[in-house]
Design a protein around this motif. Structure first.
Motif, PDB file in Angstrom:
ATOM      1  N   ASN A 131       0.815  -1.212   0.000  1.00  0.00           N
ATOM      2  CA  ASN A 131       0.000   0.000   0.000  1.00  0.00           C
ATOM      3  C   ASN A 131       0.850   1.264   0.000  1.00  0.00           C
ATOM      4  O   ASN A 131       0.657   2.163  -0.811  1.00  0.00           O
ATOM      5  CB  ASN A 131      -0.939  -0.005   1.216  1.00  0.00           C
TER       6      ASN A 131
ATOM      7  N   GLN B  86       1.201   3.306  -3.572  1.00  0.00           N
ATOM      8  CA  GLN B  86       0.427   4.542  -3.521  1.00  0.00           C
ATOM      9  C   GLN B  86       1.323   5.776  -3.591  1.00  0.00           C
ATOM     10  O   GLN B  86       0.976   6.786  -4.202  1.00  0.00           O
ATOM     11  CB  GLN B  86      -0.430   4.581  -2.248  1.00  0.00           C
ATOM     12  N   SER B  87       2.484   5.706  -2.953  1.00  0.00           N
ATOM     13  CA  SER B  87       3.425   6.818  -2.998  1.00  0.00           C
ATOM     14  C   SER B  87       3.905   7.056  -4.424  1.00  0.00           C
ATOM     15  O   SER B  87       3.980   8.201  -4.893  1.00  0.00           O
ATOM     16  CB  SER B  87       4.620   6.541  -2.077  1.00  0.00           C
ATOM     17  N   TYR B  88       4.236   5.966  -5.116  1.00  0.00           N
ATOM     18  CA  TYR B  88       4.733   6.095  -6.497  1.00  0.00           C
ATOM     19  C   TYR B  88       3.656   6.666  -7.414  1.00  0.00           C
ATOM     20  O   TYR B  88       3.906   7.560  -8.218  1.00  0.00           O
ATOM     21  CB  TYR B  88       5.189   4.729  -6.995  1.00  0.00           C
ATOM     22  N   VAL B  89       2.429   6.142  -7.282  1.00  0.00           N
ATOM     23  CA  VAL B  89       1.318   6.626  -8.105  1.00  0.00           C
ATOM     24  C   VAL B  89       1.034   8.091  -7.805  1.00  0.00           C
ATOM     25  O   VAL B  89       0.781   8.893  -8.707  1.00  0.00           O
ATOM     26  CB  VAL B  89       0.057   5.770  -7.872  1.00  0.00           C
ATOM     27  N   SER B  90       1.091   8.458  -6.519  1.00  0.00           N
ATOM     28  CA  SER B  90       0.843   9.848  -6.126  1.00  0.00           C
ATOM     29  C   SER B  90       1.861  10.796  -6.748  1.00  0.00           C
ATOM     30  O   SER B  90       1.513  11.879  -7.234  1.00  0.00           O
ATOM     31  CB  SER B  90       0.864   9.978  -4.597  1.00  0.00           C
ATOM     32  N   ASN B  91       3.128  10.390  -6.744  1.00  0.00           N
ATOM     33  CA  ASN B  91       4.171  11.226  -7.342  1.00  0.00           C
ATOM     34  C   ASN B  91       3.948  11.410  -8.840  1.00  0.00           C
ATOM     35  O   ASN B  91       4.140  12.500  -9.390  1.00  0.00           O
ATOM     36  CB  ASN B  91       5.550  10.614  -7.097  1.00  0.00           C
TER      37      ASN B  91
ATOM     38  N   LYS C   1       1.095  11.307 -10.342  1.00  0.00           N
ATOM     39  CA  LYS C   1      -0.067  12.174 -10.529  1.00  0.00           C
ATOM     40  C   LYS C   1       0.294  13.644 -10.312  1.00  0.00           C
ATOM     41  O   LYS C   1      -0.268  14.532 -10.968  1.00  0.00           O
ATOM     42  CB  LYS C   1      -1.189  11.752  -9.576  1.00  0.00           C
ATOM     43  N   VAL C   2       1.214  13.899  -9.384  1.00  0.00           N
ATOM     44  CA  VAL C   2       1.651  15.277  -9.149  1.00  0.00           C
ATOM     45  C   VAL C   2       2.285  15.843 -10.420  1.00  0.00           C
ATOM     46  O   VAL C   2       2.013  16.984 -10.829  1.00  0.00           O
ATOM     47  CB  VAL C   2       2.645  15.361  -7.971  1.00  0.00           C
TER      48      VAL C   2
ATOM     49  N   ASP D 240      -0.409  16.425 -12.967  1.00  0.00           N
ATOM     50  CA  ASP D 240      -1.227  17.604 -12.631  1.00  0.00           C
ATOM     51  C   ASP D 240      -0.574  18.877 -13.171  1.00  0.00           C
ATOM     52  O   ASP D 240      -1.267  19.809 -13.601  1.00  0.00           O
ATOM     53  CB  ASP D 240      -1.410  17.711 -11.115  1.00  0.00           C
TER      54      ASP D 240
ATOM     55  N   THR E 294      -3.323   7.864 -15.403  1.00  0.00           N
ATOM     56  CA  THR E 294      -3.157   6.947 -14.277  1.00  0.00           C
ATOM     57  C   THR E 294      -4.464   6.300 -13.843  1.00  0.00           C
ATOM     58  O   THR E 294      -4.509   5.609 -12.832  1.00  0.00           O
ATOM     59  CB  THR E 294      -2.560   7.688 -13.065  1.00  0.00           C
TER      60      THR E 294
END
Length: 270
Positions: free
Chosen positions: A41, A45-50, A52-53, A56, A267
């Motif tokens: 998790n 999630q950290s990799y996906v979040s980065n 997405k940043v 964005d 993503t």
């Protein structure tokens, strides 16, 4: 008494135990600690979040395009292209890196399983040796048959209890020498079990690390492929802009809207 005063069996047990200790320490020293720390998790999630940043930032630039002059829009297009290229390059590198990590962890996993099997074998060896010692003691000391049922061949201390009660032995008697040797075997067995628990835990963490590495490799590969698709749409926007000399013309607004949607979905369900 010659059977139990002979040191050969004890020496053999000590040698086998020292060998196992070296083996276990070697196994634990080579375990990839950073990999063991991976959790599904948190890491995924950290990799996906980065990712997405970074995306964005691309979306923000795309949404500005319709309100920009042609010259300013070209500058923003160059920024968008640069960001998409970076995301694509990073994704490609991460695909290879995470796949390599997965392969390395798989090797460690197989190595660890081999060591766990050795621990199980050593445990059975020590158990059998302890049982044989107790059985030989019953025969050696000629205990009456009624005392035999009092000895659990798999239970530490049961032999010492029976010998003490039936023989009235003191610490100088061979019975206690036998029990001392048994105690050493049982201590070795406890250590084996402790290492077994540690190795089993490491096995689960390695299996989790393999899962994480494979997921991240797949995510990166899919992201790279989707970015390639978005860059094709980006080329359409650039071509329209060059022809129309504008980013607000109705014909180019549709292309910008589609590019915005493609990047927004990069993503999604990846």
């Amino acid at each position: 008494m010659r059977l139990f005063t002979n040191k050969s069996l004890l020496s053999k047990a000590k040698f086998m135990w020292k060998t196992l200790v070296v083996l276990l320490l070697s196994a634990l020293l080579f375990l990839p600690t950073p990999v063991l720390a991976l959790n599904y998790n948190g890491t995924v999630q950290s990799y996906v979040s980065n990712a997405k940043v970074e995306l964005d930032g691309v979306l923000t630039a795309i949404k500005k395009l319709p309100n920009l002059s042609y010259e300013n829009g070209k500058t923003t297009l160059a920024e968008i292209d640069s960001k998409l290229q970076k995301i694509k390059t990073d994704a490609g590198k991460n695909t290879a890196d995470f796949q390599k990590l997965s392969n390395e962890v798989e090797k460690e996993y197989v190595y660890l399983l081999d060591n766990i099997n050795k621990v199980y074998s050593k445990q059975e060896y020590l158990k059998k040796q302890a049982r044989d010692k107790r059985r030989e003691a019953l025969i050696q000391f000629g205990l009456p048959q009624q005392f035999w049922n009092m000895v659990d061949l798999d239970k530490p201390g049961s032999l010492a209890f029976v010998l003490g009660v039936s023989e009235g032995v003191s610490e100088s008697d061979p019975a206690f020498l036998i029990q001392k040797e048994l105690n050493q075997l049982e201590s070795s067995l406890r250590t084996v079990k402790e290492n077994q628990t540690k190795l089993e835990g490491d096995k689960d963490r390695l299996a989790n690390a393999i899962l994480v590495a494979n997921k991240l490799s797949k995510f990166s590969d899919n992201l790279e492929k989707r970015v390639n698709g978005a860059r094709e749409k980006f080329s359409n926007v650039k071509d329209y802009a060059d022809v129309l000399q504008s980013f607000s013309d109705p014909d180019i607004l549709n292309e910008i809207s589609e590019l915005n949607q493609m990047v927004a979905n990069l993503t999604k369900d990846i």
